[in-house]
Motif scaffolding. Structure first.
Motif, PDB file in Angstrom:
ATOM      1  N   ILE A  29       0.831  -1.202   0.000  1.00 13.50           N
ATOM      2  CA  ILE A  29       0.000   0.000   0.000  1.00 13.50           C
ATOM      3  C   ILE A  29       0.865   1.251   0.000  1.00 13.50           C
ATOM      4  CG2 ILE A  29      -1.617   1.340   1.407  1.00 13.50           C
ATOM      5  CD1 ILE A  29      -2.840  -1.393   2.237  1.00 13.50           C
ATOM      6  N   MET A  30       1.899   1.252   0.831  1.00 11.52           N
ATOM      7  CA  MET A  30       2.788   2.418   0.895  1.00 11.52           C
ATOM      8  C   MET A  30       3.521   2.608  -0.430  1.00 11.52           C
ATOM      9  SD  MET A  30       4.187   2.081   4.795  1.00 11.52           S
ATOM     10  CE  MET A  30       5.432   3.311   4.571  1.00 11.52           C
ATOM     11  N   SER A  31       3.913   1.522  -1.062  1.00 10.22           N
ATOM     12  CA  SER A  31       4.604   1.600  -2.346  1.00 10.22           C
ATOM     13  C   SER A  31       3.676   2.188  -3.415  1.00 10.22           C
ATOM     14  CB  SER A  31       5.071   0.208  -2.761  1.00 10.22           C
ATOM     15  OG  SER A  31       5.668   0.239  -4.019  1.00 10.22           O
ATOM     16  N   GLU A  32       2.431   1.741  -3.434  1.00  8.35           N
ATOM     17  CA  GLU A  32       1.462   2.282  -4.393  1.00  8.35           C
ATOM     18  C   GLU A  32       1.209   3.762  -4.135  1.00  8.35           C
ATOM     19  OE1 GLU A  32      -2.010  -0.160  -4.104  1.00  8.35           O
ATOM     20  OE2 GLU A  32      -1.036  -1.896  -4.994  1.00  8.35           O
ATOM     21  N   ARG A  33       1.110   4.134  -2.860  1.00  6.65           N
ATOM     22  CA  ARG A  33       0.887   5.539  -2.516  1.00  6.65           C
ATOM     23  C   ARG A  33       2.059   6.392  -2.975  1.00  6.65           C
ATOM     24  NH1 ARG A  33       1.608   6.884   3.453  1.00  6.65           N
ATOM     25  NH2 ARG A  33       3.694   6.801   2.647  1.00  6.65           N
ATOM     26  N   ASP A  34       3.266   5.886  -2.773  1.00  8.12           N
ATOM     27  CA  ASP A  34       4.452   6.629  -3.203  1.00  8.12           C
ATOM     28  C   ASP A  34       4.493   6.779  -4.725  1.00  8.12           C
ATOM     29  OD1 ASP A  34       5.200   6.853  -0.559  1.00  8.12           O
ATOM     30  OD2 ASP A  34       6.719   5.258  -0.651  1.00  8.12           O
ATOM     31  N   ALA A  35       4.099   5.730  -5.438  1.00  7.62           N
ATOM     32  CA  ALA A  35       4.091   5.792  -6.909  1.00  7.62           C
ATOM     33  C   ALA A  35       3.086   6.830  -7.395  1.00  7.62           C
ATOM     34  CB  ALA A  35       3.768   4.419  -7.489  1.00  7.62           C
ATOM     35  N   VAL A  36       1.916   6.869  -6.772  1.00 13.20           N
ATOM     36  CA  VAL A  36       0.894   7.856  -7.153  1.00 13.20           C
ATOM     37  C   VAL A  36       1.404   9.263  -6.855  1.00 13.20           C
ATOM     38  CG1 VAL A  36      -1.396   8.726  -6.553  1.00 13.20           C
ATOM     39  CG2 VAL A  36      -1.051   6.287  -6.922  1.00 13.20           C
ATOM     40  N   SER A  37       2.048   9.426  -5.712  1.00 12.54           N
ATOM     41  CA  SER A  37       2.572  10.737  -5.330  1.00 12.54           C
ATOM     42  C   SER A  37       3.654  11.198  -6.313  1.00 12.54           C
ATOM     43  CB  SER A  37       3.136  10.668  -3.912  1.00 12.54           C
ATOM     44  OG  SER A  37       3.677  11.901  -3.523  1.00 12.54           O
ATOM     45  N   GLU A  38       4.540  10.297  -6.696  1.00 10.46           N
ATOM     46  CA  GLU A  38       5.599  10.652  -7.648  1.00 10.46           C
ATOM     47  C   GLU A  38       5.009  11.018  -9.010  1.00 10.46           C
ATOM     48  OE1 GLU A  38       8.521   7.558  -7.825  1.00 10.46           O
ATOM     49  OE2 GLU A  38       8.988   7.720  -5.694  1.00 10.46           O
ATOM     50  N   ALA A  39       3.995  10.279  -9.426  1.00  6.75           N
ATOM     51  CA  ALA A  39       3.351  10.579 -10.712  1.00  6.75           C
ATOM     52  C   ALA A  39       2.683  11.946 -10.667  1.00  6.75           C
ATOM     53  CB  ALA A  39       2.323   9.501 -11.047  1.00  6.75           C
ATOM     54  N   ARG A  40       2.041  12.278  -9.542  1.00  9.52           N
ATOM     55  CA  ARG A  40       1.390  13.576  -9.405  1.00  9.52           C
ATOM     56  C   ARG A  40       2.426  14.695  -9.423  1.00  9.52           C
ATOM     57  NH1 ARG A  40      -1.922  12.651  -5.308  1.00  9.52           N
ATOM     58  NH2 ARG A  40      -0.233  12.772  -3.823  1.00  9.52           N
ATOM     59  N   GLU A  41       3.542  14.497  -8.731  1.00  8.19           N
ATOM     60  CA  GLU A  41       4.597  15.519  -8.718  1.00  8.19           C
ATOM     61  C   GLU A  41       5.190  15.717 -10.107  1.00  8.19           C
ATOM     62  OE1 GLU A  41       7.362  14.301  -5.727  1.00  8.19           O
ATOM     63  OE2 GLU A  41       5.931  14.624  -4.094  1.00  8.19           O
ATOM     64  N   ALA A  42       5.374  14.636 -10.851  1.00 13.13           N
ATOM     65  CA  ALA A  42       5.921  14.740 -12.209  1.00 13.13           C
ATOM     66  C   ALA A  42       4.952  15.490 -13.121  1.00 13.13           C
ATOM     67  CB  ALA A  42       6.214  13.349 -12.773  1.00 13.13           C
ATOM     68  N   LYS A  43       3.676  15.186 -12.996  1.00 10.40           N
ATOM     69  CA  LYS A  43       2.678  15.860 -13.820  1.00 10.40           C
ATOM     70  C   LYS A  43       2.613  17.340 -13.468  1.00 10.40           C
ATOM     71  CE  LYS A  43      -2.159  15.685 -15.207  1.00 10.40           C
ATOM     72  NZ  LYS A  43      -3.446  14.997 -15.055  1.00 10.40           N
ATOM     73  N   THR A  44       2.671  17.662 -12.175  1.00  8.54           N
ATOM     74  CA  THR A  44       2.648  19.052 -11.736  1.00  8.54           C
ATOM     75  C   THR A  44       3.850  19.812 -12.294  1.00  8.54           C
ATOM     76  OG1 THR A  44       1.447  18.470  -9.724  1.00  8.54           O
ATOM     77  CG2 THR A  44       2.635  20.570  -9.717  1.00  8.54           C
ATOM     78  N   ALA A  45       5.019  19.190 -12.241  1.00  7.85           N
ATOM     79  CA  ALA A  45       6.225  19.832 -12.769  1.00  7.85           C
ATOM     80  C   ALA A  45       6.110  20.066 -14.271  1.00  7.85           C
ATOM     81  CB  ALA A  45       7.450  18.975 -12.456  1.00  7.85           C
ATOM     82  N   ARG A  46       5.571  19.080 -14.988  1.00  9.22           N
ATOM     83  CA  ARG A  46       5.410  19.217 -16.436  1.00  9.22           C
ATOM     84  C   ARG A  46       4.432  20.340 -16.772  1.00  9.22           C
ATOM     85  NH1 ARG A  46       1.599  17.291 -19.682  1.00  9.22           N
ATOM     86  NH2 ARG A  46       0.778  15.894 -18.083  1.00  9.22           N
TER      87      ARG A  46
END
Length: 75
Positions: A29-46
């Protein structure tokens, strides 16, 4: 002792398996949460990069428009 009762080692193994399963689930669960968070940060940066580029283009276009000579009015 009855046939249905567990021995102490069996209980320990059962409790350990349960704890281990819970730990693995938590880690997943923590790994999935981290992956979602990283994807959101990447999209925000883009998106931020695209917005800043657009704003820079708009400012350059406005500066170029302001630099054009003004037309003389009718006389």
């Amino acid at each position: 002792m009855t046939a249905n009762s567990k021995t102490v080692p069996d209980q320990a193994v059962s409790l350990f398996s349960k704890t281990q399963t819970q730990s693995m689930s938590l880690n997943r669960i923590m790994s999935e949460r981290d992956a979602v968070s990283e994807a959101r940060e990447a999209k925000t940066a883009r998106l931020r990069e695209q917005r800043l580029e657009k704003e820079a283009d708009e400012m350059a276009a406005a500066a170029a428009l302001a630099a054009l000579p003004k037309r003389a009015g009718r006389r």
